[in-house]
Design a protein around this motif. Structure first.
Motif, short mmCIF file in Angstrom:
data_model
loop_
_atom_site.label_atom_id
_atom_site.label_comp_id
_atom_site.label_asym_id
_atom_site.label_seq_id
_atom_site.Cartn_x
_atom_site.Cartn_y
_atom_site.Cartn_z
N TYR A 197 0.83 -1.20 0.00
CA TYR A 197 0.00 0.00 0.00
C TYR A 197 0.87 1.25 0.00
CZ TYR A 197 -3.18 3.63 1.62
OH TYR A 197 -3.89 4.79 1.74
N GLU A 198 1.90 1.26 0.81
CA GLU A 198 2.79 2.43 0.90
C GLU A 198 3.55 2.64 -0.40
OE1 GLU A 198 4.13 5.83 2.30
OE2 GLU A 198 2.68 4.58 3.36
N ARG A 245 1.10 4.04 -2.91
CA ARG A 245 0.79 5.44 -2.58
C ARG A 245 1.94 6.35 -3.00
NH1 ARG A 245 1.33 7.73 2.45
NH2 ARG A 245 0.40 9.77 2.40
N ASP A 249 1.79 6.69 -6.73
CA ASP A 249 0.67 7.54 -7.14
C ASP A 249 1.03 9.02 -7.08
OD1 ASP A 249 -1.12 5.55 -7.81
OD2 ASP A 249 -2.10 5.52 -5.84
#
Length: 186
Positions: free
Chosen positions: A50-51, A54, A57
């Protein structure tokens, strides 16, 4: 005849040399038998994935891709990709018609062709490989009806069509291409 003291020095020197050489040989053997100090990396945890996502992104490439995905062109390509997602997930055959034997100009996908599946255009890519591997695929003609299987669909702002990775191609009930299984363990 040589005096005894120099002979003792020569013998002592040879023994010392023998000890040093055998120590080096023993140390080298120990290094070869030692397990690697860098074990293979552990898979990322969900939080780490997830990190990383992110972080991507918010990078320049991530922002550009997300803007493209939100655009009408990106949404159209995503809708086309979604039409095939169940067939790809279940590894079922898809009927396709060859529209062009060449990829769009500037494409860097290796060997491939343009196909129409369910009234949508797609890039059918086989990747880089030996020309012998694609020999039977080169005999295909425009408007040939083929059955294909794929393991992946991808999309990129550079291309106006979703990219279907070809694993299997059948023409008139005869298999003309089947991707060789990976041997690198991944």
């Amino acid at each position: 005849m040589l005096p005894i003291k120099p002979i003792k020095k020569i013998i002592a020197g040879l023994i010392l040399l023998l000890l040093v050489v055998s120590g080096l040989v023993y140390a080298k053997r120990e290094l070869k038998n030692e397990s690697p100090k860098n074990p293979s990396p552990k898979p990322l945890t969900e939080a780490e994935k997830y990190e990383a996502r992110r972080k991507w992104d918010f990078s320049a490439d991530g922002i550009m891709f997300n803007n493209w995905a939100a655009s009408p062109a990106g949404k159209k390509i995503q809708a086309s990709a979604d039409k095939l997602s169940n067939s790809v997930k279940n590894n079922t055959k898809m009927e396709a018609v060859i529209r062009s034997l060449t990829l769009p100009e500037g494409a860097r996908l290796g060997f491939g062709m343009m196909v129409k599946i369910d009234n949508e255009d797609y890039i059918l890519s086989f990747g880089a490989g030996a020309s012998k591997e694609f020999e039977q695929l080169r005999s295909l003609k425009v408007n040939d009806k083929i059955s294909i299987r794929s393991h992946a669909i991808s999309k990129a702002p550079k291309y106006a069509y979703p990219i279907v990775t070809g694993n299997y191609v059948e023409l008139n009930g005869k298999v003309i291409y089947k991707r060789a299984p990976r041997t690198d363990g991944c």
